[in-house]
Each structure stands twice: as C-alpha cells, then as structure tokens.
Scaffold this motif. Structure first.
Motif, short mmCIF file in Angstrom:
data_model
loop_
_atom_site.label_atom_id
_atom_site.label_comp_id
_atom_site.label_asym_id
_atom_site.label_seq_id
_atom_site.Cartn_x
_atom_site.Cartn_y
_atom_site.Cartn_z
N LEU A 1 -2.99 -13.88 26.98
CA LEU A 1 -3.21 -12.45 27.19
C LEU A 1 -4.36 -11.99 26.30
CD1 LEU A 1 -0.64 -9.60 27.53
CD2 LEU A 1 -2.42 -9.41 25.79
N PHE A 2 -5.34 -11.35 26.88
CA PHE A 2 -6.47 -10.79 26.13
C PHE A 2 -6.17 -9.32 25.87
CE2 PHE A 2 -8.05 -14.52 28.19
CZ PHE A 2 -8.98 -15.06 27.31
N GLU A 3 -6.13 -8.95 24.61
CA GLU A 3 -5.66 -7.62 24.23
C GLU A 3 -6.71 -6.53 24.43
OE1 GLU A 3 -4.48 -8.25 20.20
OE2 GLU A 3 -2.45 -8.90 20.76
N ASN A 4 -7.97 -6.87 24.35
CA ASN A 4 -9.03 -5.86 24.41
C ASN A 4 -10.08 -6.29 25.45
OD1 ASN A 4 -8.06 -4.11 22.22
ND2 ASN A 4 -8.47 -5.90 20.94
N VAL A 5 -9.79 -5.97 26.70
CA VAL A 5 -10.65 -6.38 27.81
C VAL A 5 -11.36 -5.14 28.34
CG1 VAL A 5 -10.74 -7.49 30.06
CG2 VAL A 5 -9.02 -8.21 28.36
N ILE A 6 -12.66 -5.26 28.50
CA ILE A 6 -13.48 -4.14 28.94
C ILE A 6 -14.03 -4.43 30.34
CG2 ILE A 6 -15.47 -2.68 28.40
CD1 ILE A 6 -13.09 -2.50 26.43
N ALA A 7 -13.81 -3.48 31.26
CA ALA A 7 -14.32 -3.62 32.62
C ALA A 7 -15.82 -3.34 32.64
CB ALA A 7 -13.59 -2.66 33.56
N PRO A 8 -16.55 -3.92 33.57
CA PRO A 8 -18.01 -3.71 33.65
C PRO A 8 -18.40 -2.28 33.99
CG PRO A 8 -17.36 -5.68 34.84
CD PRO A 8 -16.11 -4.93 34.54
N SER A 9 -17.49 -1.51 34.60
CA SER A 9 -17.76 -0.12 34.94
C SER A 9 -16.42 0.60 35.05
CB SER A 9 -18.55 -0.01 36.24
OG SER A 9 -19.03 1.31 36.43
N SER A 10 -16.47 1.89 35.33
CA SER A 10 -15.23 2.67 35.38
C SER A 10 -14.87 3.07 36.81
CB SER A 10 -15.34 3.91 34.50
OG SER A 10 -16.38 4.77 34.94
N TRP A 11 -15.47 2.41 37.80
CA TRP A 11 -15.00 2.61 39.18
C TRP A 11 -15.18 1.34 39.97
CZ3 TRP A 11 -17.98 3.71 43.84
CH2 TRP A 11 -19.37 3.73 43.66
N SER A 12 -14.62 1.32 41.17
CA SER A 12 -14.34 0.07 41.87
C SER A 12 -15.56 -0.73 42.30
CB SER A 12 -13.47 0.35 43.10
OG SER A 12 -12.22 0.84 42.72
N PRO B 1 -18.96 -1.08 41.45
CA PRO B 1 -19.71 -1.91 40.50
C PRO B 1 -18.84 -2.93 39.79
CG PRO B 1 -19.52 0.35 39.71
CD PRO B 1 -19.03 0.35 41.11
N SER B 2 -17.58 -2.57 39.49
CA SER B 2 -16.72 -3.51 38.79
C SER B 2 -16.38 -4.71 39.66
CB SER B 2 -15.44 -2.82 38.33
OG SER B 2 -15.65 -2.10 37.14
N VAL C 1 -4.75 -12.20 36.32
CA VAL C 1 -4.38 -10.82 36.63
C VAL C 1 -5.24 -9.89 35.79
CG1 VAL C 1 -2.55 -9.08 36.61
CG2 VAL C 1 -2.01 -11.45 37.18
N THR C 2 -5.90 -8.94 36.44
CA THR C 2 -6.78 -8.02 35.73
C THR C 2 -6.88 -6.72 36.52
OG1 THR C 2 -8.92 -7.84 34.59
CG2 THR C 2 -8.93 -8.83 36.79
N SER C 3 -7.83 -5.87 36.15
CA SER C 3 -8.08 -4.63 36.88
C SER C 3 -9.57 -4.36 36.90
CB SER C 3 -7.34 -3.46 36.23
OG SER C 3 -7.60 -2.25 36.92
N ASP C 4 -9.98 -3.46 37.80
CA ASP C 4 -11.40 -3.11 37.89
C ASP C 4 -11.76 -1.95 36.98
OD1 ASP C 4 -9.83 -1.42 39.39
OD2 ASP C 4 -11.26 -1.20 41.03
N HIS C 5 -10.79 -1.12 36.61
CA HIS C 5 -11.03 0.01 35.71
C HIS C 5 -9.70 0.67 35.39
CE1 HIS C 5 -10.34 2.67 39.13
NE2 HIS C 5 -11.20 1.92 39.83
N GLY C 6 -9.72 1.64 34.48
CA GLY C 6 -8.50 2.37 34.13
C GLY C 6 -8.41 3.69 34.87
N GLU C 7 -7.73 4.66 34.24
CA GLU C 7 -7.51 5.97 34.84
C GLU C 7 -7.43 7.02 33.73
OE1 GLU C 7 -8.04 7.02 37.66
OE2 GLU C 7 -6.27 7.57 38.84
#
Length: 650
Positions: free
Chosen positions: A252-263, A265-266, A482-488
């Motif tokens: 588990l990576f605790e501090n993962v940063i998405a390349p952008s904040s919407w779907s 570009p990410s 398992v990951t995500s493209d951005h938060g909310e």
C-alpha cells in the motif's frame, strides 16, 4: 426537405423515391380519378401501413445515426453535454426507430378499424413525417424543444399535402422500398458487429507467444476515490474491507498523487505513464473524422500496446463513458473496449426517441406507477441515471453503468480465452456524484443521507463489487492494481467536486499492488509517488525486456535498498471550463483552473501549487493535512517553494 427524406436509403430505394417525387408533375396534370375505396384497398391495409412504417423508421434511424456521429464531432467543444455514440449507433438507431414507428402504425391501424372515417394512411404519414423531422432537427443540439416541435409540425403539414395528391403511388413506392431498407439494416448489423468480432479475433491471433508463466494484469481505477476515505488509509468507517484485505496481501502506497484532478488527463497518464504536458490530453480534443489511429496521446506508446507485444490480450471496461472512452482517444492499445451500448437500456437512451422517453417517463418519483412498473419487470437499472447525465455536469440521459455490470463485462471477456494472459483495465464510476450506490442496495449503518454519508456508501458499494470481481480471478497468477484517477472536494476549500484545483483532497488517491509470492505482503510505503508510474511498474513486474515507459518502477520502493532520491510527483491542470456550476461559484475566492493553468508538486513535507495568474500556494501537508494555511508568505514557505519550483518549470 425532400433530400432529407431520401438520406440513408439504398440505391434501389433512392430510385423509387425519386420516381415517386419526379413523377408528380404528370400526376398533377391528371384528375384524381382513384376512388376512395381503391385508395383504402391499396394504402390502408395493415401490410401497407406497416411497410410505410418500416421505410420511414429505417430511413429516420439511418439519418439519426449518421447525424449523431456527425454532430458529436462538430460539437466537441461541448463534449460533456453532447450525446456520446460510436459506430454501433448506425444500426441501433434504425432498430429503435423501426420498432417505435411500427408500434405507431399498429395503433393507427386499430383506431381506423374502430373509427372508419379515420384515413389511416394519411394520419400515419403525418405522424411519421413529424417524428422524422423532429428526430433530425434535434440531432444538432442547437434547437429548443418547442422550436423543433413547431418546425417538425410545419414539415409534417407540407409533406401531408404532398402525400394527399399522390397517395397510392407513394404507398406503393414505400412498400417496394421496405424490403431493401430492411436488407440494408441487416447488412449494417452484420457488418458492424461482425466486423468488430473479426477485427478482435485477428488481433488476438496475431499476438506473439507470451513468455511462460506470464501473469495476468488487472488494473482497477475507482473514479473519484479519495485515499482518506478508505479504512486501509486510516478512515474511521469500514468502507473498504476488500481493498484492505488486498493491501494486507500486498503493498500500500500511503501518499499517491494523481497526474491531474479530473478523469481525462489522469486516465491518459495512467495508460501512457507520462505527464499531462507530454501526452497533451489536458482537455478534450476534436475527434479525427477517420478515428484517432496513432495520432492520439501525441503518438506515445500505451500500456496496452506494450503488453500486446508481450503476448497479452487487452481489454478496457469503462463506466465513465464521457472521459474514458475510445472516442476521446484512449482506446489505443485495447483490443476490446466496452464503453457504450453495453446493454439494451444504454443503447435505447442514446437514440433521440429513447432520450425523449427517458425525459418523460424515467425521471419520476419512486412511488409513481411508471417507476414501479419498470422495477416490476426487472428494468430498475434503466432508472439509475449516470450523474454526468442527470445534472449540470453533462452527458444526456446516460444510464449509469454500475460496478456489477462492469464486473459482468470483464469476467465474460476473461472467460473467452484461457490460453493467453490478459490485461484488463477497469473504471468504476460508483463513487462519483450522484453518490450512494443504486436504489435498493443495502445501505451501511452510517448512511443517514448526508453528502459524506452517501459518498462513503458509494465507496462501500464499489468495494463490495471489487471483492466479487476478485472471486472470479485467479489471484495467484494475477497482478492486481487498485487506484483512482482523482479525488473529490466534498466541501474542502469550498469545492464540492473535482477538476477545479489541485489541492490534496483532489489529487491524493489510493494505490495498492498485490501479486502473492512476488510482491511482499503488508508493506506500507510513505514516499510520495505518482500513479502514472503504474505502467512502468507493470512492465517491470512481468519481466518485460523492452519497457517504453520513463522513470522508475514503483517496485524499487519495496526492494531491500530503495532509492533515496525518488522524484517528487507532479500534477497538472490546464485551463478548463469543465467545472460544475457549484464549484464555479468559488471563482475569485480561490485560484481555479477557469482562470489559468495550474501545476503542483508534492514532496514528503510540502505541496506547492502554482497558478498561471494568481501565483503560488504552499502547504505543510503533514502538519496541515486539510491545507487550510497557505504559507507562501512565511520564511519557511518561501524557502520550500523556491526549492520545489525547479521541478515544475517546464
């Protein structure tokens, strides 16, 4: 008007229509000698009425299909708000219109049998001309509904006058055209669906032999998932027992940063392993008329292409049918891509009359008779609107593809071929607004209806189906990511949604990698990383000799001697108008991407956010995880910003 009527017919049908129209001069010179009885026998029989319906329905549908494809390209600047279709619409629209028009024909035929004075053929042609004109006018997306109705009414009146003067000949022409139009429709269905099947079969058969023991690869992107709302990341609610279990068996990576904040570009970064400024998909680009080919993503190699070279069959299964689709240029590298037309309901509402039906009957209260009828016949999912289709965010009446449907598509595709390893890339949209999972799904005890409660319920719902998916996969032979493209936003910094800024709550996402026996179990890594490095990591885990992706593999961080100079992850947000009205209200109060591009870099202690117009913000994101205090005017903040600035100066 006559040209539009002829559009989309076969050459034989065109000839019939042209003969019918241009022979009208002779008809006008002749007295109208047919008796009313003769007309009734020729034009009002049930078979004649249904033939007219078939001709109109198929022509209207072909015109609609081509029109939707055309205006989707013309209106690309309003991408979020247009109806999204692919080539399958060329047969789906004719099928829907054919069924709809035949139903109208049957109703009018029955009425004419009860009320003998009703001229069935004339009434039918009036309605069919009206509906066809309305259908085609509304395709543009630039007409108000009332204006389109008035315009279509005028067309129908004019066409009816023309029809009354040559009723018998017109019906005869339509009857002779109907079989040929039906054949054209059958050819479209076979050609499109069969062509797709043949193309996929050839692509798989042409793959090189995979290396012995090659593992499967399963990448799961949970759209809009904040890391701090997973129980494995310390959240107080048990939102993610299945992801937690996966993390306990992996890294588990605790501090993962998405390349952008919407779907958009990410996702482009996830499939290319590149930063936003490199792949160039910061905003929707116009669709090439002949398809993207190699032109999308600046021609960069994709993870799917790299895995095909290793003998993998590749498939993508997207619930985000606006920003993760082949239409926006993200299909390259996937032999199989399921985005649109995955079910009858979705196919139906992407047609013009399907959308009209949805507008009138599929937005009613849960207690309405229509809603209860849908659920009684097992059509409850048809009422489950995609949030990007029912609010001001965009998309038009798109039925939400839920996690259970994504699972069915994925497992069905996986089961087709067990001779090769697979690469499956999934997008779940159930955490995205509107939150909470589908109606009728058991709610967690904490869900009292607040925004946070509903968001967390969506997380739990998605986690349930991740667990169900994993039960259908051989975990020992599968790399699972398992990951995500951005938060909310969820109210932080006054923002409800995403895509407007680059604060931590919008770009900090989860990342779990599991492969029993190959990836260590129970490891947690605090080093900030970018999930754009997933592509590089997957290639390194399968032992590929050729790796086209830059940077380092995340596997190096769980090695006995991890590197000490790991690059700080960067997020980018080009200037955009793809922001919901509610978040746009924060314009002028905080820096937003509506006013200029934004870029961010995260170190183990700081997050620096630079705005094209408003300058820098910097946060001590360990001491101030909510990023409430901008320290740019403090000595420590200025020094940290100066040290990080060189990493985002490109």
């Amino acid at each position: 008007m006559r040209r539009s009527i002829l559009c989309g017919t076969s050459s034989f049908s065109l000839l019939n229509w042209l003969k019918m129209i241009f022979s009208s001069r002779d008809a006008e010179k002749m007295p109208f000698i047919e008796s009313q009885r003769g007309i009734a026998e020729n034009s009002a029989s049930l078979s004649s009425l249904l033939s007219v319906c078939a001709s109109f329905g198929i022509v209207a549908g072909f015109g609609e299909g081509f029109g939707l494809l055309l205006f989707q390209r013309i209106n690309w600047r309003q991408w979020a708000r247009v109806m999204h279709v692919s080539k399958e619409i060329l047969w789906i629209s004719p099928v829907v219109d054919l069924c709809y028009f035949l139903l109208i024909g049957i109703i009018i035929a029955l009425v004419s049998r009860i009320i003998h004075r009703v001229p069935a053929a004339r009434v039918l042609v009036f309605f069919l001309a009206f509906l066809t004109a309305y259908d085609w006018v509304m395709l543009t997306g630039h007409f108000y509904r009332r204006a389109a109705l008035v315009f279509a009414l005028g067309i129908a009146v004019a066409f009816s006058r023309w029809f009354r003067k040559r009723e018998s000949r017109a019906v005869t022409a339509w009857r002779s055209s109907a079989p040929w139009l039906a054949a054209a429709l059958a050819f479209a269905i076979i050609g499109i669906q069969g062509g797709k099947w043949i193309s996929e079969s050839r692509a798989v058969s042409n793959l090189p032999a995979p290396a012995p023991g090659s593992p499967n690869v399963l990448v799961i992107v949970v759209d809009t998932l904040r890391a701090d709302h997973l129980s494995s990341y310390g959240y107080s609610r048990p939102t993610s027992p299945n992801v937690d279990k996966l993390a306990s068996n992996g890294v588990l990576f605790e501090n993962v940063i998405a390349p952008s904040s919407w779907s958009l570009p990410s996702h482009a970064s996830l499939v290319t392993g590149r930063a936003v400024h490199e792949h160039g998909m910061g905003n929707v680009e116009p669709m090439p008329w002949l398809g993207w080919g190699k032109s999308g993503l600046n021609g960069l190699p994709t993870l799917g292409e790299a895995l095909q070279k290793q003998g993998y069959r590749t498939g993508a299964f997207s619930a985000n049918r606006i920003y993760f689709t082949s239409n926006v240029g993200l299909g390259r590298g996937f032999i199989h891509f399921e985005d649109y037309f995955d079910g009858v309901g979705d196919s139906f509402v992407r047609t013009q009359f399907g959308r009209e039906f949805a507008r009138l009957y599929m937005n009613r209260s849960p207690k309405s008779k229509v809603t209860r009828t849908f659920r009684y016949f097992g059509l409850g999912p048809w009422l489950d609107k995609d949030s990007e289709g029912s609010g001001d965010y965009g998309g038009i009446y798109g039925i939400r593809k839920r996690a259970d449907e994504v699972n069915r598509e994925t497992l069905r595709w996986i089961s087709r071929d067990d001779r090769r390893p697979f690469f499956a890339f999934l997008n779940y949209l159930d955490v995205h607004f509107g939150y909470g999972g589908p109606a009728g799904y058991p709610k967690p005890a904490w869900d009292r209806g607040s925004t946070i409660d509903e968001y967390d319920a969506g997380v739990k719902y998605t986690d349930d189906f991740i667990g169900q998916l994993l039960h259908g996969v051989d975990l020992k032979d599968t790399i699972i990511v398992v990951t995500s493209d951005h938060g909310e936003g969820l109210g932080d910094h006054g923002l409800s949604f995403h895509g407007a800024a680059l604060y931590s709550d919008l770009v900090r996402v989860p990342l779990v990698i599991s492969w029993p026996g190959h990836v260590p179990a129970g490891i947690r890594i605090a080093q900030p990383v970018s999930n754009a490095d997933i592509a590089n990591t997957v290639l390194s885990l399968i032992g590929a000799k050729q790796n086209p992706f830059p940077g380092l593999t995340l596997a190096a961080l769980w090695a006995p001697s991890p590197p000490k100079d790991w690059p700080n992850p960067v997020s980018e947000l080009p200037q955009t108008n793809t922001i919901v009205t509610k978040d746009r209200a924060m314009q002028g109060k905080i820096p937003l991407a509506t006013d200029g591009w934004m870029i961010s870099v995260v170190s183990p202690e700081w997050q620096l956010i630079r705005h094209q117009k408003y300058g820098d913000q910097i946060f001590d994101w360990n001491a101030d995880p909510g990023e409430s205090a901008n320290l740019i005017n403090t000595p420590a903040g200025r020094a940290a910003a100066a040290a990080l600035a060189s990493e985002i100066s490109h």
